[in-house]
Enzyme design. Structure first.
Site, PDB file in Angstrom:
ATOM      1  N   CYS A  25       0.841  -1.206   0.000  1.00 52.10           N
ATOM      2  CA  CYS A  25       0.000   0.000   0.000  1.00 52.10           C
ATOM      3  C   CYS A  25       0.873   1.253   0.000  1.00 52.10           C
ATOM      4  CB  CYS A  25      -0.912   0.020   1.224  1.00 52.10           C
ATOM      5  SG  CYS A  25      -2.373  -1.001   1.057  1.00 52.10           S
ATOM      6  N   HIS A  26       0.517   2.209  -0.846  1.00 50.14           N
ATOM      7  CA  HIS A  26       1.191   3.499  -0.832  1.00 50.14           C
ATOM      8  C   HIS A  26       0.621   4.366   0.299  1.00 50.14           C
ATOM      9  CE1 HIS A  26       1.942   2.177  -4.983  1.00 50.14           C
ATOM     10  NE2 HIS A  26       2.996   2.973  -4.957  1.00 50.14           N
TER      11      HIS A  26
ATOM     12  N   MET B  45      -8.327   0.656   0.678  1.00 51.10           N
ATOM     13  CA  MET B  45      -7.659  -0.116   1.732  1.00 51.10           C
ATOM     14  C   MET B  45      -7.762   0.587   3.083  1.00 51.10           C
ATOM     15  SD  MET B  45      -6.803  -2.874   0.348  1.00 51.10           S
ATOM     16  CE  MET B  45      -5.948  -3.538   1.766  1.00 51.10           C
ATOM     17  N   GLU B  46      -7.732   1.908   3.071  1.00 44.38           N
ATOM     18  CA  GLU B  46      -7.879   2.658   4.311  1.00 44.38           C
ATOM     19  C   GLU B  46      -9.287   2.492   4.880  1.00 44.38           C
ATOM     20  OE1 GLU B  46      -4.248   3.780   2.584  1.00 44.38           O
ATOM     21  OE2 GLU B  46      -6.228   3.627   1.663  1.00 44.38           O
TER      22      GLU B  46
ATOM     23  N   ASP C 190     -12.573  -7.092  21.197  1.00 45.47           N
ATOM     24  CA  ASP C 190     -11.755  -7.048  22.413  1.00 45.47           C
ATOM     25  C   ASP C 190     -12.549  -6.549  23.610  1.00 45.47           C
ATOM     26  OD1 ASP C 190      -9.215  -7.055  23.914  1.00 45.47           O
ATOM     27  OD2 ASP C 190      -9.437  -4.875  23.852  1.00 45.47           O
TER      28      ASP C 190
END
Length: 304
Positions: free
Chosen positions: A62-63, A99-100, A114
């Site tokens: 990823c850039h 992707m972000e 969690d």
């Protein structure tokens, strides 16, 4: 990492979602905000923001992408005993931001897992996916603009016409157009003579060719006649096209500012002049394809 130096800077958008499935009792406690570790949504939101900013550090290819806008929303779906996570991200850059958006969803889901695991041992993270992506050449509104179009290419060069030099720029332009699904009908070489250039352009525009691209003769040399010859013929100049080509080139070489490339309309044909060097021609065409074919629709009175 893939080379993205040839890509244009555009507004890019991505939207993603994911689900965290819980027991019914867990959902009730989430609604009541009665949890051992406190409010899950505030912590999950902060984690999603931080995670999205770290995407390039987590995923090797990823850039780094500037995140100009990022939002995250949570929805409790009681019939499904699930928490839906949705992210929306925007960026003005050379590569997408999906992707972000996906990383934000994933990190938020992990945080919720969690925080809920002390009271629920059957939590399941599921269905993380990209919902929508916009921007760049893959944008559905842009990618199909060139479909069904045709073009002709005019190489304006004394040396190529005399056989002293092999044409490179015309072939490069043809390859780029064909990659967009454009039918290249002809590549013709003429000398740097205004009357020869004007004759060909006149004939081709009368044939209503969608796009006519000339290469060569856009510089400051004594035989660089293409720009002046074609400007006299244009019914309407389109300065924005030339501005984009020079701006794109200037980011790559300081000499782009010396190009006298121009663009305009003759009848139903769009005329674009690009430099004679193969690299200059490639950069100029990359800057405007395929969005330039939106002009075809406009010139035919079909609106925006």
């Amino acid at each position: 990492m893939n080379d993205i130096t040839g890509k244009r800077t555009t507004l890019r958008y991505a939207e993603a979602e994911g689900y965290v499935y819980c027991n019914p009792n867990t959902i009730e406690r989430v609604k009541a905000n009665n949890l051992p570790k406190g409010d899950i949504f505030g912590v999950a939101k902060a984690a999603a923001l931080l995670g999205s900013k770290k995407t390039a550090e987590l995923i090797p290819h990823c850039h780094p992408v500037p995140i100009d806008s990022f939002s995250i929303h949570f929805e409790i779906l009681e019939p499904k005993n699930a928490i839906r996570i949705q992210t929306q991200a925007k960026s003005i850059g050379k590569t997408g931001i999906e992707m972000e958006a996906l990383t934000g969803v994933t990190v938020a889901a992990l945080v919720i897992y969690d925080l809920l695991k002390p009271i629920d041992k059957e939590i399941e993270i599921s269905s993380i996916k990209l919902l929508e992506k916009k921007g760049g050449k893959t944008d559905s509104q842009i990618s199909k603009l060139a479909s069904g179009s045709n073009a002709k290419i005019l190489v304006c060069s004394d040396s190529c016409f005399a056989g002293k030099k092999e044409d490179g720029s015309g072939k490069v332009i043809a390859e780029l157009l064909q990659a967009e699904g454009v039918e290249v009908l002809e590549i013709l070489i003429v000398p740097d003579e205004p009357t020869e250039i004007q004759k060909v352009i006149s004939n081709w525009s009368s044939e209503k060719i969608d796009l006519i691209v000339t290469t060569g003769g856009t510089g400051l040399g004594p035989r660089d006649n293409t720009t002046d010859a074609i400007r006299q013929m244009l019914e309407q100049e389109i300065p924005g096209i030339a501005e984009v080509m020079r701006s794109f080139g200037q980011d790559r070489t300081p000499f782009a500012m010396l190009s006298r490339s121009l663009a305009g309309r003759i009848g139903k044909s769009l005329i674009v002049t690009v430099p004679g060097s193969s690299n200059g021609a490639k950069e100029s065409m990359t800057a405007i394809l395929p969005a330039i074919f939106h002009a075809k629709k406009m010139m035919r009175g079909e609106g925006h």
